[in-house]
Write a protein that holds these residues in place. Sequence first.
Motif, short mmCIF file in Angstrom:
data_model
loop_
_atom_site.label_atom_id
_atom_site.label_comp_id
_atom_site.label_asym_id
_atom_site.label_seq_id
_atom_site.Cartn_x
_atom_site.Cartn_y
_atom_site.Cartn_z
N ARG A 72 0.93 -1.18 -0.15
CA ARG A 72 -0.06 0.01 -0.05
C ARG A 72 0.77 1.31 -0.15
NH1 ARG A 72 -1.18 3.77 3.84
NH2 ARG A 72 -0.27 2.08 5.54
N PHE A 89 2.47 1.55 -3.34
CA PHE A 89 1.49 2.09 -4.31
C PHE A 89 1.25 3.80 -4.26
CE2 PHE A 89 -1.25 -1.66 -5.56
CZ PHE A 89 -0.12 -2.48 -5.99
N ALA A 100 -5.03 3.38 -2.60
CA ALA A 100 -4.07 2.21 -2.57
C ALA A 100 -4.60 1.31 -1.48
CB ALA A 100 -2.71 2.82 -1.84
#
Length: 522
Positions: free
Chosen positions: A346, A349, A360
């Motif tokens: 996450r 991203f 994300a």
Amino acid sequence: MVKTVKDRRQEQGQEQRSKRKYNGPLTKHMTNGWETIIGLEIHAQLNTESKIFCGCSTRFGDEPNQNTCPVCLGLPGALPVLNRRAVELGARAALALGLRINHKSIFARKNYFYPDLPKGYQISQFDQPFSADGELEIMTAERDEAGHPIEWRSKKIDITRLHLEEDAGKNVHEGLPDVDRYSYIDLNRAGVPLAEIVTEPDFRSSWEAYDYVNHVRRSLQWVGASEADMEKGNLRCEANVSVRRIGDDRFGTKVELKNLNSVRFMQRAIEFEVARHIHVLESGGRLVQETRLWDDRLNETRTMRSKEEAHDYRYFPEPDLPPLIVSDEFIARVRSSMPELPEDRRKRFMEQYGLTFADASQLTSERSLSDYYESAVETSGNPRATANWIRSELLRELEAAGLSADASPVPALELGALVRLIDEGKISGKQGKDVLVEMFAHGKSAQAIIEEQGLVQVSDTAEIDKLIDEVIAANPQQLASYRSGKEALFGFFVGQVIKASKGKANPKVVNERLLAKLQEQP
């Protein structure tokens, strides 16, 4: 000490006040001056094909008592043999949750009687668990009245231990003949491998607990340690709840909540229980240490059994199993086989692709969806647009069909190709939505559908100029009004040009060329 009549009456009054039912919601004014203390225990079924100490299948949904043998039935002379795969998956779970794996752990007998425990004891771990001392960072947020997150923040949770154990069987109280007179026992689940994950009492709200369980559930699924499907019972949660006055360093009377078969039910049960505790204490009542069940039909908890005194399980080392010895090489091998963890992905991203926290987070909610997104971006070259198309259009189709990303009829590379065609002006965004629906329904490529339906967008300026000239010539009154100051008519002309092109004209080119044409002196 001899109790007087007055003493007994006071105690009876306290008991009566503690039993008063509270049905109202937890409101801010009710929690003023009070602090909520919550600890969680999660039992996750490890994703093995056979049980932890025998070769019986762990399949869900088979005929009752079909997957049993002398070992999991606890018959005399049957000896347990540890399932190596259960140890590997337990290690994956421990590493995913930030725990330290102990080089030596001991299996122990936890002695208690219950009809679904055929041996009269459970093989578990006690003072020397498989792993311990974990610190896990989660993202959490309080919610508004509609349940929407208000502001996400990070919170560190201390995990006391993750140990390995066997599951018990299942008592069946409904759906069979004479359940008003008999309970039925299904031992298919007896001996299924579990990872029990125990936290410190670190949670201060029901939503923190909610976000933690979802984090753990996603992590276990992500690394393949457990299916973590609460509907199948392979992830179960128990909450220990108490309240205390703010500033008080002593814990209040603890209540254990069971029968929490969904994360949302757990959150609602905690909310109810916190409100009940405060109501009882502010009414002058006394709480009793007990186990309570959540009734999702009545939206309230109810007493299951008293736990005024700690149960003596008479733990002692399992004599038929040697100590579990785990080497550094084994831990390193398991660690190297694991994928990038969801929180790490996450954050990447957000940094690599410029996604928002919400984008994300959704794209890393499942490993298959996360992999799908990265493959699609490689083809599209547009991370932001690809995220939008997946989150809005693709997920709607997947949800309606009951499919996950790895079973999508639209391959990631084809979705990326669709996004690229839109970016290149070959088709409009509106056309792209229709094309995606066709791709999902028939499994064809975007290019094939565009060619079949003649959807190629017109971007040739000469052809668009010709359409604009025809529209302007056909609408002299609107042209005069526009040039006299009624600029809102610009949208009228755009619509007429798009209509004349049968929806194929590139809107961007139409806007640019039309503006230039309308500004020309007559």
